[in-house]
Design a protein around this motif. Structure first.
Motif, short mmCIF file in Angstrom:
data_model
loop_
_atom_site.label_atom_id
_atom_site.label_comp_id
_atom_site.label_asym_id
_atom_site.label_seq_id
_atom_site.Cartn_x
_atom_site.Cartn_y
_atom_site.Cartn_z
N GLU A 412 0.83 -1.21 0.00
CA GLU A 412 0.00 0.00 0.00
C GLU A 412 0.87 1.25 0.00
O GLU A 412 0.64 2.19 -0.78
CB GLU A 412 -0.93 -0.01 1.21
CG GLU A 412 -1.88 1.17 1.25
CD GLU A 412 -2.92 1.07 2.35
OE1 GLU A 412 -3.74 2.00 2.48
OE2 GLU A 412 -2.92 0.05 3.09
N GLN A 413 1.87 1.28 0.86
CA GLN A 413 2.77 2.44 0.87
C GLN A 413 3.56 2.51 -0.43
O GLN A 413 3.78 3.59 -0.98
CB GLN A 413 3.72 2.34 2.06
CG GLN A 413 4.64 3.56 2.20
CD GLN A 413 5.60 3.43 3.36
OE1 GLN A 413 5.81 2.34 3.91
NE2 GLN A 413 6.20 4.54 3.78
N VAL A 415 2.65 1.56 -3.45
CA VAL A 415 1.81 2.08 -4.52
C VAL A 415 1.70 3.60 -4.42
O VAL A 415 1.76 4.31 -5.43
CB VAL A 415 0.42 1.41 -4.49
CG1 VAL A 415 -0.59 2.18 -5.33
CG2 VAL A 415 0.52 -0.03 -4.99
N ARG A 416 1.55 4.11 -3.21
CA ARG A 416 1.48 5.56 -3.05
C ARG A 416 2.77 6.22 -3.53
O ARG A 416 2.75 7.25 -4.22
CB ARG A 416 1.23 5.92 -1.58
CG ARG A 416 -0.17 5.64 -1.10
CD ARG A 416 -0.47 6.44 0.17
NE ARG A 416 0.46 6.14 1.24
CZ ARG A 416 0.29 5.19 2.17
NH1 ARG A 416 -0.80 4.44 2.13
NH2 ARG A 416 1.18 5.00 3.11
N HIS A 449 -4.58 -7.61 -4.33
CA HIS A 449 -4.43 -6.42 -3.50
C HIS A 449 -3.90 -5.24 -4.32
O HIS A 449 -4.37 -4.10 -4.19
CB HIS A 449 -3.48 -6.72 -2.34
CG HIS A 449 -3.41 -5.62 -1.32
ND1 HIS A 449 -2.32 -5.43 -0.50
CD2 HIS A 449 -4.29 -4.63 -1.00
CE1 HIS A 449 -2.54 -4.38 0.28
NE2 HIS A 449 -3.71 -3.87 0.00
N ARG A 452 -6.71 -3.80 -6.32
CA ARG A 452 -7.61 -3.00 -5.48
C ARG A 452 -6.99 -1.64 -5.19
O ARG A 452 -7.68 -0.60 -5.25
CB ARG A 452 -7.89 -3.76 -4.19
CG ARG A 452 -8.99 -3.14 -3.33
CD ARG A 452 -9.23 -3.95 -2.06
NE ARG A 452 -9.63 -5.32 -2.35
CZ ARG A 452 -8.88 -6.39 -2.12
NH1 ARG A 452 -7.67 -6.25 -1.58
NH2 ARG A 452 -9.32 -7.59 -2.41
N LEU A 453 -5.70 -1.62 -4.86
CA LEU A 453 -5.03 -0.35 -4.58
C LEU A 453 -5.00 0.56 -5.80
O LEU A 453 -5.02 1.79 -5.68
CB LEU A 453 -3.60 -0.61 -4.10
CG LEU A 453 -3.45 -1.30 -2.73
CD1 LEU A 453 -2.00 -1.71 -2.50
CD2 LEU A 453 -3.94 -0.39 -1.61
#
Length: 470
Positions: A412-413, A415-416, A449, A452-453
């Motif tokens: 998640e981090q 992808v950001r 995942h 989704r991100l």
């Protein structure tokens, strides 16, 4: 070994994943009165008991003594036979077999060959190659099964009939074919790179295990990549060898597919991302010829092939960025191949996963010449992840080679950070070059995942088309 040979013997299953459950159903269908024990993880015990089989016992502690109490243990592929408890039990007389070995044991004809069977292995590209083989054979009107490591255990099709069998085998399964005593009609080997060293114990053993499909299983016809040095050096006296990637067979000249000196078609527009995948079309066509089928007549049907999920899968465009899911990438060589597909575009590459000790030196060296715009290494602060090790190798290169280098704790981090690095223009490429263990159950969960991100529906991108018989 045939399933009937297990009757009256002390038999256990080791593993309760899809392969383990398929083995239980196959054994129970043929041997309804045979007592069985399942060795499984503690969290799986309730699921085993829920199967409602009164002759199925559960054991969550597969130590050497418990394993040695059985004459035969049907082992799931992910469980290494080199584990100390397995080695000790084998030395005490326990025979370990896999579901793939049992399936082949049921299929041998009078010559000891499984008719219509095409086994495909390789460190990279084997799933797409296997699916493409099934697609082309079906396009030619042949009833064809698509099964194996691609997502459908062979024993789930224990009673099925097909003209041809397109079977993907991992390095965990190639020895099963050799141990079955039944020869494949055709075996295809695409390439050999360092992989799965934690399961095999060393690179040398990985190569030897991978090549058992050729050296020990003795396929009637072996289809080999002329461009792979390990395969090119093989001697297979018990098999007829046919090469792809060579000028006298199926090969690419630039992007044009050739059979010998005859140009067949341009491959640029085919739905096969990466030149390596288009090169593997040559492997498929060589295998089709080995079956006695007119490959040239089927080649054009590659245009209607549907790419598999999680393998250089273009999810779409969001906020000006192209999102590509290559979650199945588990080696640095696979990450390099993914970068090559999008050469010429701004790329933010997400790498890192479970650390199996594989060297990233070749990847690091390649970054000196063709680094993407940004690299995000994953798993910082998480035990057992190789992202920090990759980051340490790349850090001295980043300033001179002009790529941004970021460290992320999780996907998640990451992808950001990738999104910010590209600022609305380019390709966010998840090609981790490492397995997902620790953070995810498998590469599918990791790819879902990521989807989704990125803003895509995981359910619509995850189905493998064509599994089973058609």
């Amino acid at each position: 070994m045939r399933i009937s040979q297990l009757d009256g013997r002390r038999v256990a299953l080791w593993g309760w994943g899809r392969e383990g459950r398929a083995a239980w159903r196959a054994l129970r269908a043929r041997l309804p009165a045979l007592p069985l024990t399942v060795f499984c993880r503690a969290e799986e015990a309730a699921d085993v008991r829920a199967a409602g089989d009164p002759l199925l016992a559960v054991d969550t502690e597969p130590d050497a003594a418990r394993l040695a109490a059985f004459e035969v243990v049907v082992k799931s592929p992910g469980i290494s036979p080199y584990r100390p408890e397995a080695v000790a039990a084998a030395q005490a007389g326990t025979r370990f077999v896999g579901g793939t070995a049992l399936w082949f044991g049921e299929r041998g004809d009078a010559r000891g060959i499984a008719p219509g069977s095409v086994c495909i292995t390789g460190t990279k590209g084997k799933s797409t190659t296997t699916a493409l083989l099934a697609h082309l054979l079906r396009a030619g009107g042949h009833r064809t099964a698509l099964a194996g490591n691609i997502g459908l255990p062979l024993l789930e099709l224990a009673d099925a009939r097909a003209e041809y069998w397109a079977i993907e085998l991992s390095s965990y399964q190639t020895g099963d074919v050799a141990d079955s005593g039944v020869r494949p009609q055709v075996a295809v080997a695409l390439n050999v790179f360092p992989e799965h060293l934690d399961w095999h114990g060393s690179h040398a053993r990985y190569v030897a295990d991978k090549l058992r499909l050729l050296t020990d299983a003795r396929p009637r016809i072996a289809v080999l990549n002329a461009g792979d040095p390990t395969l090119a050096a093989l001697s297979l006296p018990d098999s007829e060898v046919r090469w792809f990637g060579r000028a006298d067979g199926w090969h690419l000249r630039g992007e044009v597919l050739h059979r010998g000196d005859t140009a067949v078609m341009d491959t640029v527009a085919l739905p096969l991302p990466g030149r390596h995948n288009r090169g593997n079309l040559c492997a498929v066509l060589t295998a089709i010829e080995a079956l006695g089928v007119d490959a040239a007549a089927l080649a054009a049907h590659a245009a209607s092939f549907r790419p598999l999920p999680h393998r250089l899968q273009a999810l779409g465009v969001r906020d000006g960025l192209t999102w590509v899911n290559d979650s199945i990438s588990t080696t640095p060589h696979a990450s390099l191949a993914a970068l090559e597909v999008y050469r010429g575009r701004r790329i933010a590459l997400l790498v890192g996963g479970h650390d199996r000790g594989i060297a990233w030196d070749d990847f690091t060296a390649a970054m000196r010449e063709r680094a993407p715009a940004a690299i995000v290494t994953l798993g910082h602060g998480v035990a057992g992840q190789n992202g920090p090790r990759i980051h340490e190798l790349l850090a001295p290169l980043a300033p001179a080679c002009r790529f941004a280098l970021h460290a992320a704790a999780d996907l998640e981090q990451g992808v950001r950070q990738a999104r910010a690095a590209l600022a609305g223009e380019g390709v966010v490429l998840l090609s981790p070059g490492a397995p997902s263990f620790g953070a995810y159950r498998d590469y599918t969960e990791r790819g879902r995942h990521f989807a989704r991100l990125a803003g895509f529906d995981p359910d619509t991108i995850s189905t493998i088309p064509g599994l089973g018989i058609a």
